[in-house]
Design an enzyme around this catalytic site. Structure first.
Site, PDB file in Angstrom:
ATOM      1  N   CYS A 100       0.865  -1.183   0.000  1.00 32.50           N
ATOM      2  CA  CYS A 100       0.000   0.000   0.000  1.00 32.50           C
ATOM      3  C   CYS A 100       0.900   1.230   0.000  1.00 32.50           C
ATOM      4  CB  CYS A 100      -0.880  -0.009   1.248  1.00 32.50           C
ATOM      5  SG  CYS A 100      -1.983   1.407   1.371  1.00 32.50           S
ATOM      6  N   HIS A 142      -9.133  -3.966  -1.505  1.00 31.21           N
ATOM      7  CA  HIS A 142      -8.108  -3.162  -0.824  1.00 31.21           C
ATOM      8  C   HIS A 142      -8.445  -1.674  -0.900  1.00 31.21           C
ATOM      9  CE1 HIS A 142      -3.769  -2.128   0.214  1.00 31.21           C
ATOM     10  NE2 HIS A 142      -4.252  -0.979  -0.241  1.00 31.21           N
ATOM     11  N   GLU A 143      -8.749  -1.203  -2.107  1.00 29.99           N
ATOM     12  CA  GLU A 143      -9.006   0.238  -2.277  1.00 29.99           C
ATOM     13  C   GLU A 143     -10.273   0.670  -1.541  1.00 29.99           C
ATOM     14  OE1 GLU A 143      -6.709   2.069  -3.175  1.00 29.99           O
ATOM     15  OE2 GLU A 143      -5.495   0.428  -3.979  1.00 29.99           O
ATOM     16  N   HIS A 146     -10.065   1.385   2.137  1.00 28.83           N
ATOM     17  CA  HIS A 146      -9.600   2.723   2.532  1.00 28.83           C
ATOM     18  C   HIS A 146     -10.783   3.656   2.823  1.00 28.83           C
ATOM     19  CE1 HIS A 146      -5.231   2.605   2.044  1.00 28.83           C
ATOM     20  NE2 HIS A 146      -5.356   1.979   0.887  1.00 28.83           N
TER      21      HIS A 146
END
Ligand code: NI
Length: 177
Positions: A100, A142-143, A146
Site C-alpha cells: 500500500c 483493498h481500495e 480505505h
C-alpha cells in the site's frame, strides 16, 4: 493536476470513513481524479483511494498493466469507481501479498474474497456493475477498504506474514513501496 503527498499509516485521517459523492461532473471532482491519477502513476501504484491524499470522499482509482510492484499479477483495466458497493460472490477466500502506498516498503499476506461483484459510478455518474475474480477482486477490496478507514495490516491474520519487502522477498526486484 498535481502529484500529491500520500498520507502514511499513523495519520488519523486514514482511519475516517469517507463521505458519499453527491454531485458528478464538477470541476472539483475532475481535479481530484486527475490528482489521484497523477499521484498513483508517479508512484507506480495499483490503486489509490481519495483519503490517501487527504480527501474524505468515496472515490477510488485502480488499474494494472505491466507493474513492477506486482510482477505476477494479471492486468486490471484502469477504473474510476465512486460510491462503491461491494458484494462478495460465494464465500471463497484466498490469501495474497499486498502492499500500500500508505505503508511504504512493506508487504503483508491478506485474506480477500476471491469472487466479487462491485457497483458504483464513474466520474460522469454512469453506472458501473462488474463481476470479477482473483487479483482484480483483491485490488477493489483493498481500495474500498480505505473508504471505511481500514488499512490492509488490520486484516492480516498472522502478523508473522507482515514485514519489509526487502526482507520478505530478498533478491527479488520489487518496488520499495
Ligand atoms: Ni492502499
Amino acid at each position: 493536476m498535481a502529484i500529491k503527498p500520500v498520507l502514511r499509516m499513523g495519520d488519523s485521517r486514514l482511519l475516517e470513513p469517507s463521505r458519499l459523492v453527491k454531485k458528478f461532473r464538477t470541476p472539483e471532482l475532475k481535479e481530484l481524479i486527475a490528482d489521484m491519477r497523477d499521484t498513483m502513476t508517479s508512484l507506480q501504484g495499483a490503486g489509490l483511494a481519495a483519503p490517501q491524499i487527504g480527501i474524505n470522499l468515496q472515490v477510488v482509482i485502480f488499474g494494472v498493466e505491466a507493474n513492477t510492484r506486482y510482477p505476477d499479477a494479471e492486468a486490471v483495466p484502469f477504473t474510476i469507481l465512486i460510491n462503491p458497493k461491494l458484494t462478495p460472490i460465494g464465500d471463497k477466500i484466498d490469501e495474497g501479498w499486498e502492499g500500500c502506498l500508505s505503508v511504504p516498503g512493506m508487504r503483508g499476506l491478506v485474506p480477500r474474497f476471491v469472487n466479487l461483484r462491485y457497483q458504483g459510478f464513474d466520474e460522469r455518474g454512469k453506472k458501473i456493475d462488474r463481476k470479477v475474480s482473483n487479483f482484480h477482486a483483491r485490488v477493489v477490496q483493498h481500495e474500498c477498504d480505505h473508504l471505511a478507514g481500514i488499512l490492509y495490516p488490520m486484516r492480516i491474520r498472522d502478523m508473522r506474514n507482515f514485514g519489509f519487502t526487502a526482507e520478505l522477498f530478498p533478491g527479488e526486484d520489487i518496488a520499495d513501496d
